[in-house]
Design an enzyme around this catalytic site. Structure first.
Site, PDB file in Angstrom:
ATOM      1  N   LYS A  86       0.848  -1.208   0.000  1.00 29.63           N
ATOM      2  CA  LYS A  86       0.000   0.000   0.000  1.00 29.63           C
ATOM      3  C   LYS A  86       0.878   1.251   0.000  1.00 29.63           C
ATOM      4  O   LYS A  86       1.741   1.397   0.861  1.00 29.63           O
ATOM      5  CB  LYS A  86      -0.910   0.020   1.232  1.00 29.63           C
ATOM      6  CG  LYS A  86      -1.806   1.261   1.308  1.00 29.63           C
ATOM      7  CD  LYS A  86      -2.820   1.160   2.427  1.00 29.63           C
ATOM      8  CE  LYS A  86      -2.349   1.678   3.741  1.00 29.63           C
ATOM      9  NZ  LYS A  86      -2.172   3.139   3.817  1.00 29.63           N
ATOM     10  N   ASP A 113      -3.438   4.309  -1.993  1.00 32.89           N
ATOM     11  CA  ASP A 113      -4.363   4.765  -0.943  1.00 32.89           C
ATOM     12  C   ASP A 113      -4.336   6.290  -0.854  1.00 32.89           C
ATOM     13  O   ASP A 113      -3.772   6.862   0.077  1.00 32.89           O
ATOM     14  CB  ASP A 113      -3.925   4.115   0.380  1.00 32.89           C
ATOM     15  CG  ASP A 113      -4.783   4.519   1.563  1.00 32.89           C
ATOM     16  OD1 ASP A 113      -5.919   4.974   1.349  1.00 32.89           O
ATOM     17  OD2 ASP A 113      -4.313   4.369   2.711  1.00 32.89           O
ATOM     18  N   LYS A 135      -7.317   8.145  -1.331  1.00 35.41           N
ATOM     19  CA  LYS A 135      -8.646   8.565  -0.849  1.00 35.41           C
ATOM     20  C   LYS A 135      -9.140   9.812  -1.590  1.00 35.41           C
ATOM     21  O   LYS A 135      -9.355  10.874  -0.991  1.00 35.41           O
ATOM     22  CB  LYS A 135      -8.614   8.831   0.659  1.00 35.41           C
ATOM     23  CG  LYS A 135      -8.182   7.636   1.504  1.00 35.41           C
ATOM     24  CD  LYS A 135      -8.262   7.949   2.992  1.00 35.41           C
ATOM     25  CE  LYS A 135      -7.866   6.792   3.878  1.00 35.41           C
ATOM     26  NZ  LYS A 135      -6.418   6.481   3.858  1.00 35.41           N
ATOM     27  N   ASP A 175     -13.471  14.784  -4.525  1.00 40.72           N
ATOM     28  CA  ASP A 175     -13.503  16.046  -5.265  1.00 40.72           C
ATOM     29  C   ASP A 175     -14.756  16.024  -6.139  1.00 40.72           C
ATOM     30  O   ASP A 175     -15.588  15.114  -5.993  1.00 40.72           O
ATOM     31  CB  ASP A 175     -12.210  16.177  -6.099  1.00 40.72           C
ATOM     32  CG  ASP A 175     -11.781  17.625  -6.305  1.00 40.72           C
ATOM     33  OD1 ASP A 175     -12.642  18.440  -6.684  1.00 40.72           O
ATOM     34  OD2 ASP A 175     -10.597  17.932  -6.090  1.00 40.72           O
ATOM     35  N   PRO A 177     -17.040  15.140  -9.332  1.00 41.49           N
ATOM     36  CA  PRO A 177     -17.003  13.862 -10.062  1.00 41.49           C
ATOM     37  C   PRO A 177     -15.984  13.825 -11.201  1.00 41.49           C
ATOM     38  O   PRO A 177     -15.232  12.848 -11.350  1.00 41.49           O
ATOM     39  CB  PRO A 177     -18.436  13.730 -10.592  1.00 41.49           C
ATOM     40  CG  PRO A 177     -19.261  14.450  -9.562  1.00 41.49           C
ATOM     41  CD  PRO A 177     -18.425  15.623  -9.119  1.00 41.49           C
ATOM     42  N   THR A 226     -11.782   5.833  10.864  1.00 46.19           N
ATOM     43  CA  THR A 226     -11.854   5.269  12.226  1.00 46.19           C
ATOM     44  C   THR A 226     -11.279   6.228  13.265  1.00 46.19           C
ATOM     45  O   THR A 226     -11.467   6.025  14.454  1.00 46.19           O
ATOM     46  CB  THR A 226     -11.111   3.923  12.292  1.00 46.19           C
ATOM     47  OG1 THR A 226      -9.815   4.105  11.742  1.00 46.19           O
ATOM     48  CG2 THR A 226     -11.842   2.847  11.539  1.00 46.19           C
ATOM     49  N   ARG A 275      -3.510  -6.440  14.415  1.00 45.60           N
ATOM     50  CA  ARG A 275      -2.281  -6.654  15.183  1.00 45.60           C
ATOM     51  C   ARG A 275      -2.145  -8.123  15.566  1.00 45.60           C
ATOM     52  O   ARG A 275      -3.084  -8.686  16.157  1.00 45.60           O
ATOM     53  CB  ARG A 275      -2.298  -5.831  16.482  1.00 45.60           C
ATOM     54  CG  ARG A 275      -2.074  -4.336  16.272  1.00 45.60           C
ATOM     55  CD  ARG A 275      -0.652  -4.077  15.837  1.00 45.60           C
ATOM     56  NE  ARG A 275      -0.363  -2.671  15.585  1.00 45.60           N
ATOM     57  CZ  ARG A 275      -0.538  -2.038  14.427  1.00 45.60           C
ATOM     58  NH1 ARG A 275      -1.030  -2.684  13.387  1.00 45.60           N
ATOM     59  NH2 ARG A 275      -0.203  -0.776  14.291  1.00 45.60           N
ATOM     60  N   GLY A 321       0.902  -2.538   8.844  1.00 45.18           N
ATOM     61  CA  GLY A 321       2.121  -1.751   8.670  1.00 45.18           C
ATOM     62  C   GLY A 321       3.197  -2.151   9.646  1.00 45.18           C
ATOM     63  O   GLY A 321       3.932  -3.121   9.449  1.00 45.18           O
ATOM     64  N   ARG A 322       3.274  -1.396  10.752  1.00 46.45           N
ATOM     65  CA  ARG A 322       4.400  -1.504  11.679  1.00 46.45           C
ATOM     66  C   ARG A 322       4.716  -2.898  12.211  1.00 46.45           C
ATOM     67  O   ARG A 322       5.907  -3.209  12.389  1.00 46.45           O
ATOM     68  CB  ARG A 322       4.213  -0.490  12.814  1.00 46.45           C
ATOM     69  CG  ARG A 322       4.425   0.942  12.310  1.00 46.45           C
ATOM     70  CD  ARG A 322       3.790   1.964  13.210  1.00 46.45           C
ATOM     71  NE  ARG A 322       2.338   1.915  13.141  1.00 46.45           N
ATOM     72  CZ  ARG A 322       1.534   2.743  13.803  1.00 46.45           C
ATOM     73  NH1 ARG A 322       2.039   3.660  14.598  1.00 46.45           N
ATOM     74  NH2 ARG A 322       0.220   2.655  13.664  1.00 46.45           N
TER      75      ARG A 322
HETATM   76  O1  C5P Z   1       1.249   0.439  11.113  1.00 46.36           O
HETATM   77  P1  C5P Z   1      -0.222   0.122  11.012  1.00 46.36           P
HETATM   78  O2  C5P Z   1      -0.509  -1.365  10.885  1.00 46.36           O
HETATM   79  O3  C5P Z   1      -1.040   0.764  12.113  1.00 46.36           O
HETATM   80  O4  C5P Z   1      -0.656   0.790   9.619  1.00 46.36           O
HETATM   81  C1  C5P Z   1      -1.992   0.805   9.206  1.00 46.36           C
HETATM   82  C2  C5P Z   1      -2.132   1.523   7.877  1.00 46.36           C
HETATM   83  O5  C5P Z   1      -3.519   1.595   7.566  1.00 46.36           O
HETATM   84  C3  C5P Z   1      -1.593   2.952   7.866  1.00 46.36           C
HETATM   85  O6  C5P Z   1      -1.100   3.213   6.544  1.00 46.36           O
HETATM   86  C4  C5P Z   1      -2.822   3.780   8.145  1.00 46.36           C
HETATM   87  O7  C5P Z   1      -2.745   5.063   7.583  1.00 46.36           O
HETATM   88  C5  C5P Z   1      -3.902   2.958   7.457  1.00 46.36           C
HETATM   89  N1  C5P Z   1      -5.265   3.158   7.987  1.00 46.36           N
HETATM   90  C6  C5P Z   1      -5.580   2.918   9.316  1.00 46.36           C
HETATM   91  N2  C5P Z   1      -6.867   3.117   9.761  1.00 46.36           N
HETATM   92  C7  C5P Z   1      -7.799   3.543   8.923  1.00 46.36           C
HETATM   93  C8  C5P Z   1      -7.495   3.779   7.588  1.00 46.36           C
HETATM   94  C9  C5P Z   1      -6.187   3.577   7.145  1.00 46.36           C
HETATM   95  O8  C5P Z   1      -4.737   2.503  10.091  1.00 46.36           O
HETATM   96  N3  C5P Z   1      -9.029   3.699   9.363  1.00 46.36           N
END
Ligand code: C5P
Length: 235
Positions: free
Chosen positions: A36, A63, A65, A68, A70, A122, A183, A212-213
């Site tokens: 992503k 990603d 998002k 604007d 159409p 979220t 997680r 991500g992390r």
């Molecule tokens: O590191 P982590 O697993 O928290 O990364 C989650 C990814 O998903 C990030 O790129 C974050 O911007 C994205 N994201 C999120 N929650 C959302 C929408 C997107 O964590 N509601």
């Protein structure tokens, strides 16, 4: 779950530059994950980096998002399709016409990425959305926007793992759900609030997990990815 043909883990490349991005990506395999690219990396490195990732064999979720008028969103989706990305997203609150224009633009493109909606971020609380004039429960608004996205021809939405079962039940099993907030058991939660483990998220019906992390900050990202895949083997 994650077969070599349809990896369901999308790794969030939240990096500041190409060097650190490629240092991670060079350790990964396209058969095991998708990638992503979000706003920061795209604004810094642009389409050339996206194309580089695609040329290495990875499916890329762009990603950005889009939200604007159409015509502008349709043109941006067309450009994303021409770049060769696998998935692109738009804000569902941009409305039916904006989403239909985006759908039409992708249908007219040679390459057709999945088109995904963003409902209520979220990060927003009930009070936050009340302040901008929406005096409703966030989950009700999520469902409303997801149904509108489906009616407007989108392939699915990004949602929290907690919203997956209600959206699958109300909209249908084929509606593609992409979930961040995942997680592995025992991993740091970081700044995520309500999380599920990868196997819980897949079992509740999520189609793709954005992680991500837990992978990108691990000293052995490939092993961290493989451990998650193993955890989900029977999902
Ligand atoms: O590191 P982590 O697993 O928290 O990364 C989650 C990814 O998903 C990030 O790129 C974050 O911007 C994205 N994201 C999120 N929650 C959302 C929408 C997107 O964590 N509601």
């Amino acid at each position: 779950m994650t077969s070599v043909h349809d990896p369901r883990i999308i790794i969030a490349l939240d990096f500041k530059d190409e060097a650190s991005t490629m240092a991670l990506v060079d350790q990964l395999e396209p058969s095991l994950c998708r990638l992503k690219v979000g706003k920061e990396l795209f604004v810094r490195c642009g389409p050339l980096l996206v194309k580089k990732l695609i040329n290495k064999g990875f499916d890329v979720f762009l990603d950005l998002k889009f939200h604007d008028i159409p015509n502008t969103v349709a043109a941006a989706c067309h450009a994303a399709a021409d770049m060769g990305v696998w998935m692109v997203n738009v804000h569902a609150s941009g409305g039916r016409k904006m989403m239909q224009f985006a759908r039409d633009a992708i249908e007219k493109s040679e390459h057709k990425p999945l088109l995904i909606g963003v409902t209520i971020l979220t990060s927003l609380t009930r009070q936050d959305i009340a302040e901008v004039g929406l005096d409703v429960e966030p989950v009700d608004q999520v469902l409303r926007l997801a149904k509108l996205a489906n009616d407007s021809g989108l392939d699915g939405v990004v949602c929290s793992p907690q919203e997956v079962s209600i959206l699958k039940r109300e909209i249908g099993q084929d509606f593609c759900l992409v979930t961040p907030g995942v997680r592995p058991a025992g991993a740091a939660i970081d700044d995520q609030q309500r999380v599920m483990t990868p196997s819980q998220a897949l079992s509740s019906g999520s189609d793709y997990l954005v992680i991500g992390r837990p992978i990108t900050a691990n000293h052995d990202p490939l092993q961290a990815l493989k451990d998650i895949i193993d955890e989900c083997q029977n999902c």
